[in-house]
Motif scaffolding. Structure first.
Motif, PDB file in Angstrom:
ATOM      1  N   SER A 120       0.843  -1.195   0.000  1.00  0.00           N
ATOM      2  CA  SER A 120       0.000   0.000   0.000  1.00  0.00           C
ATOM      3  C   SER A 120       0.880   1.246   0.000  1.00  0.00           C
ATOM      4  O   SER A 120       2.104   1.180   0.133  1.00  0.00           O
ATOM      5  CB  SER A 120      -0.904   0.008   1.236  1.00  0.00           C
ATOM      6  N   GLU A 121       0.242   2.395  -0.133  1.00  0.00           N
ATOM      7  CA  GLU A 121       0.971   3.663  -0.111  1.00  0.00           C
ATOM      8  C   GLU A 121       1.632   3.919   1.236  1.00  0.00           C
ATOM      9  O   GLU A 121       2.569   4.714   1.327  1.00  0.00           O
ATOM     10  CB  GLU A 121       0.023   4.825  -0.442  1.00  0.00           C
ATOM     11  N   GLU A 122       1.159   3.258   2.294  1.00  0.00           N
ATOM     12  CA  GLU A 122       1.729   3.438   3.628  1.00  0.00           C
ATOM     13  C   GLU A 122       2.904   2.494   3.897  1.00  0.00           C
ATOM     14  O   GLU A 122       3.585   2.618   4.920  1.00  0.00           O
ATOM     15  CB  GLU A 122       0.661   3.214   4.697  1.00  0.00           C
ATOM     16  N   THR A 123       3.140   1.542   2.999  1.00  0.00           N
ATOM     17  CA  THR A 123       4.257   0.616   3.170  1.00  0.00           C
ATOM     18  C   THR A 123       5.580   1.383   3.182  1.00  0.00           C
ATOM     19  O   THR A 123       5.809   2.256   2.344  1.00  0.00           O
ATOM     20  CB  THR A 123       4.280  -0.427   2.038  1.00  0.00           C
ATOM     21  N   GLU A 124       6.430   1.078   4.155  1.00  0.00           N
ATOM     22  CA  GLU A 124       7.726   1.761   4.243  1.00  0.00           C
ATOM     23  C   GLU A 124       8.565   1.467   3.012  1.00  0.00           C
ATOM     24  O   GLU A 124       8.708   0.322   2.593  1.00  0.00           O
ATOM     25  CB  GLU A 124       8.480   1.309   5.488  1.00  0.00           C
ATOM     26  N   LYS A 125       9.147   2.507   2.448  1.00  0.00           N
ATOM     27  CA  LYS A 125      10.021   2.348   1.291  1.00  0.00           C
ATOM     28  C   LYS A 125      11.450   2.142   1.780  1.00  0.00           C
ATOM     29  O   LYS A 125      12.009   2.994   2.472  1.00  0.00           O
ATOM     30  CB  LYS A 125       9.916   3.566   0.372  1.00  0.00           C
ATOM     31  N   ASN A 126      11.996   1.015   1.405  1.00  0.00           N
ATOM     32  CA  ASN A 126      13.344   0.667   1.841  1.00  0.00           C
ATOM     33  C   ASN A 126      14.106   0.062   0.659  1.00  0.00           C
ATOM     34  O   ASN A 126      14.408  -1.132   0.630  1.00  0.00           O
ATOM     35  CB  ASN A 126      13.283  -0.325   3.005  1.00  0.00           C
ATOM     36  N   PRO A 127      14.413   0.878  -0.351  1.00  0.00           N
ATOM     37  CA  PRO A 127      15.041   0.344  -1.560  1.00  0.00           C
ATOM     38  C   PRO A 127      16.447  -0.174  -1.303  1.00  0.00           C
ATOM     39  O   PRO A 127      17.201   0.402  -0.522  1.00  0.00           O
ATOM     40  CB  PRO A 127      15.065   1.553  -2.503  1.00  0.00           C
ATOM     41  N   HIS A 128      16.771  -1.261  -1.982  1.00  0.00           N
ATOM     42  CA  HIS A 128      18.102  -1.868  -1.821  1.00  0.00           C
ATOM     43  C   HIS A 128      18.911  -1.804  -3.112  1.00  0.00           C
ATOM     44  O   HIS A 128      20.062  -2.234  -3.141  1.00  0.00           O
ATOM     45  CB  HIS A 128      17.950  -3.333  -1.399  1.00  0.00           C
ATOM     46  N   THR A 129      18.314  -1.267  -4.199  1.00  0.00           N
ATOM     47  CA  THR A 129      19.022  -1.148  -5.472  1.00  0.00           C
ATOM     48  C   THR A 129      19.393   0.304  -5.731  1.00  0.00           C
ATOM     49  O   THR A 129      18.800   1.230  -5.166  1.00  0.00           O
ATOM     50  CB  THR A 129      18.139  -1.641  -6.635  1.00  0.00           C
ATOM     51  N   LYS A 130      20.351   0.511  -6.619  1.00  0.00           N
ATOM     52  CA  LYS A 130      20.749   1.878  -6.982  1.00  0.00           C
ATOM     53  C   LYS A 130      19.566   2.647  -7.578  1.00  0.00           C
ATOM     54  O   LYS A 130      19.363   3.818  -7.248  1.00  0.00           O
ATOM     55  CB  LYS A 130      21.896   1.832  -8.008  1.00  0.00           C
ATOM     56  N   LYS A 131      18.815   1.957  -8.416  1.00  0.00           N
ATOM     57  CA  LYS A 131      17.693   2.630  -9.071  1.00  0.00           C
ATOM     58  C   LYS A 131      16.585   2.959  -8.076  1.00  0.00           C
ATOM     59  O   LYS A 131      15.974   4.034  -8.149  1.00  0.00           O
ATOM     60  CB  LYS A 131      17.167   1.765 -10.208  1.00  0.00           C
ATOM     61  N   GLY A 132      16.315   2.061  -7.160  1.00  0.00           N
ATOM     62  CA  GLY A 132      15.306   2.326  -6.150  1.00  0.00           C
ATOM     63  C   GLY A 132      15.694   3.480  -5.243  1.00  0.00           C
ATOM     64  O   GLY A 132      14.863   4.333  -4.898  1.00  0.00           O
ATOM     65  N   LYS A 133      16.963   3.531  -4.849  1.00  0.00           N
ATOM     66  CA  LYS A 133      17.436   4.621  -3.988  1.00  0.00           C
ATOM     67  C   LYS A 133      17.371   5.963  -4.709  1.00  0.00           C
ATOM     68  O   LYS A 133      17.019   6.989  -4.112  1.00  0.00           O
ATOM     69  CB  LYS A 133      18.861   4.323  -3.523  1.00  0.00           C
ATOM     70  N   LEU A 134      17.689   5.957  -6.000  1.00  0.00           N
ATOM     71  CA  LEU A 134      17.627   7.194  -6.768  1.00  0.00           C
ATOM     72  C   LEU A 134      16.182   7.661  -6.914  1.00  0.00           C
ATOM     73  O   LEU A 134      15.883   8.861  -6.739  1.00  0.00           O
ATOM     74  CB  LEU A 134      18.262   6.981  -8.146  1.00  0.00           C
ATOM     75  N   ARG A 135      15.261   6.739  -7.210  1.00  0.00           N
ATOM     76  CA  ARG A 135      13.855   7.120  -7.336  1.00  0.00           C
ATOM     77  C   ARG A 135      13.327   7.701  -6.018  1.00  0.00           C
ATOM     78  O   ARG A 135      12.601   8.695  -6.010  1.00  0.00           O
ATOM     79  CB  ARG A 135      13.004   5.920  -7.734  1.00  0.00           C
ATOM     80  N   LEU A 136      13.696   7.095  -4.905  1.00  0.00           N
ATOM     81  CA  LEU A 136      13.230   7.585  -3.613  1.00  0.00           C
ATOM     82  C   LEU A 136      13.813   8.963  -3.307  1.00  0.00           C
ATOM     83  O   LEU A 136      13.121   9.848  -2.792  1.00  0.00           O
ATOM     84  CB  LEU A 136      13.587   6.596  -2.508  1.00  0.00           C
ATOM     85  N   ALA A 137      15.088   9.162  -3.621  1.00  0.00           N
ATOM     86  CA  ALA A 137      15.716  10.463  -3.381  1.00  0.00           C
ATOM     87  C   ALA A 137      15.025  11.564  -4.187  1.00  0.00           C
ATOM     88  O   ALA A 137      14.784  12.671  -3.678  1.00  0.00           O
ATOM     89  CB  ALA A 137      17.202  10.403  -3.732  1.00  0.00           C
ATOM     90  N   LEU A 138      14.683  11.280  -5.435  1.00  0.00           N
ATOM     91  CA  LEU A 138      14.003  12.277  -6.267  1.00  0.00           C
ATOM     92  C   LEU A 138      12.576  12.526  -5.778  1.00  0.00           C
ATOM     93  O   LEU A 138      12.079  13.660  -5.825  1.00  0.00           O
ATOM     94  CB  LEU A 138      13.999  11.819  -7.731  1.00  0.00           C
ATOM     95  N   GLU A 139      11.935  11.478  -5.288  1.00  0.00           N
ATOM     96  CA  GLU A 139      10.602  11.639  -4.702  1.00  0.00           C
ATOM     97  C   GLU A 139      10.661  12.563  -3.495  1.00  0.00           C
ATOM     98  O   GLU A 139       9.831  13.462  -3.336  1.00  0.00           O
ATOM     99  CB  GLU A 139      10.058  10.273  -4.299  1.00  0.00           C
ATOM    100  N   GLN A 140      11.647  12.349  -2.638  1.00  0.00           N
ATOM    101  CA  GLN A 140      11.777  13.181  -1.441  1.00  0.00           C
ATOM    102  C   GLN A 140      12.095  14.624  -1.802  1.00  0.00           C
ATOM    103  O   GLN A 140      11.630  15.562  -1.142  1.00  0.00           O
ATOM    104  CB  GLN A 140      12.848  12.584  -0.535  1.00  0.00           C
TER     105      GLN A 140
END
Length: 310
Positions: A120-140
């Protein structure tokens, strides 16, 4: 919403967004690099103004957006270019979106490994890949701005003009009557979304003032195995050649020679231990999600791809 710009209008989701918006009588600036492709897709649509340009050129995007009230960001670039170009693209888009609304087409990489959960949208985002971390950083970074935003998370795409997707390459080989491949196990249930469904759901969000300042999950029709999809494809086309699983080992070997496949390798967890997006928030606050049955979505996608092949 009176007028919008769709960045990445020639891609699968961008194409469907332009059609969904103009189908509602909304004027659209269709922005992408390839003018010839934009002309072939939208020249006959009276609600579309075609604007070729590179989203890395902030001034070109700014001028193209001069009289719009909503910016749809559906630009897609090849994985090996992400580190260099994705932050620049997002910052250009954010600069252009100041004083407007911004609607972002996003993937699921920022969620990280979820191992079969319903996310769900409330699920904690905890990316472990380079691409996931980059997407989260841009979201923030976007959330720290004052721009009214919608961030929509989608599973893998398929649909008209949705090239460079997993199912696109499977279907292309089918239409050429060659042996085909399917990335991941054919037995594991996964999720795909038909791009016209995704565009319809996203435009509904963008028309709703209360949707801004939030993340939204937009799931596909249901979970489906590769074997189920292959059976549907055979029924629709009469295709009788083998469809093989493209394994992680095969992707790793291809990555020795292909930069895209080398970057794609880190996303193999999504095909080994997939998860499902939870769309209950959308259905509770916006309404029913569009869910075209896979067989009908494949029929339409095959028809579009057949026209391109021929």
């Amino acid at each position: 919403m009176k007028k919008a710009i769709v960045l990445g209008a020639s891609g699968g989701m961008g194409y469907s967004l332009v059609n969904e918006l103009t189908g509602r009588g909304i004027e659209v600036v269709a922005f992408a690099r390839n003018e010839a492709k934009l002309q072939s897709l939208f020249a006959s649509n009276p609600f579309v103004r075609i604007q070729p340009g590179d989203v890395l050129d902030r001034e070109v995007v700014y001028m193209a957006s001069a009289d719009v009230d909503t910016v749809f960001h559906s630009v897609s670039i090849s994985y090996e270019q992400w580190n260099e170009k994705l932050p620049r693209i997002m910052r250009n888009v954010m600069d252009v979106a100041k004083g407007r609304k911004l609607v972002v087409v996003d993937n699921v990489y920022a969620y990280g490994r979820q191992d079969g959960k319903r996310v769900s949208e409330e699920t904690e985002k905890n990316p472990h890949t380079k691409k996931g971390k980059l997407r989260l950083a841009l979201e923030q970074e976007l959330k720290a701005s004052e721009i009214p935003y919608i961030i929509a998370h989608f599973p893998d795409f398929y649909g008209p003009h949705a090239g460079n997707t997993i199912l696109h390459h499977t279907l292309k080989s089918v239409l050429l009557n060659k042996k085909s491949g399917y990335v991941g196990s054919l037995d594991i249930p996964r999720e795909f979304i038909f791009t016209p469904d995704g565009a319809k759901a996203l435009v509904e969000l963008a028309m709703n003032e209360s949707a801004y300042g939030q993340n939204w999950n937009i799931p596909g029709e249901r979970l489906v195995t590769g074997n189920e999809l292959v059976d549907m494809i055979r029924s629709l086309t009469g295709y009788d050649k083998k469809v093989s699983s493209v394994t992680k080992r095969m992707i790793r070997l291809a990555g020795l020679f292909n930069p895209f496949m080398r970057e794609f390798l880190e996303l193999s967890y999504l095909y080994e231990h997939p998860f499902q997006l939870d769309g209950r928030k959308y259905e509770r606050e916006i309404g029913a999600l569009p869910r075209t049955p896979y067989e009908e979505g494949l029929r339409q996608t095959l028809a579009f791809q057949a026209a391109e092949v021929n």
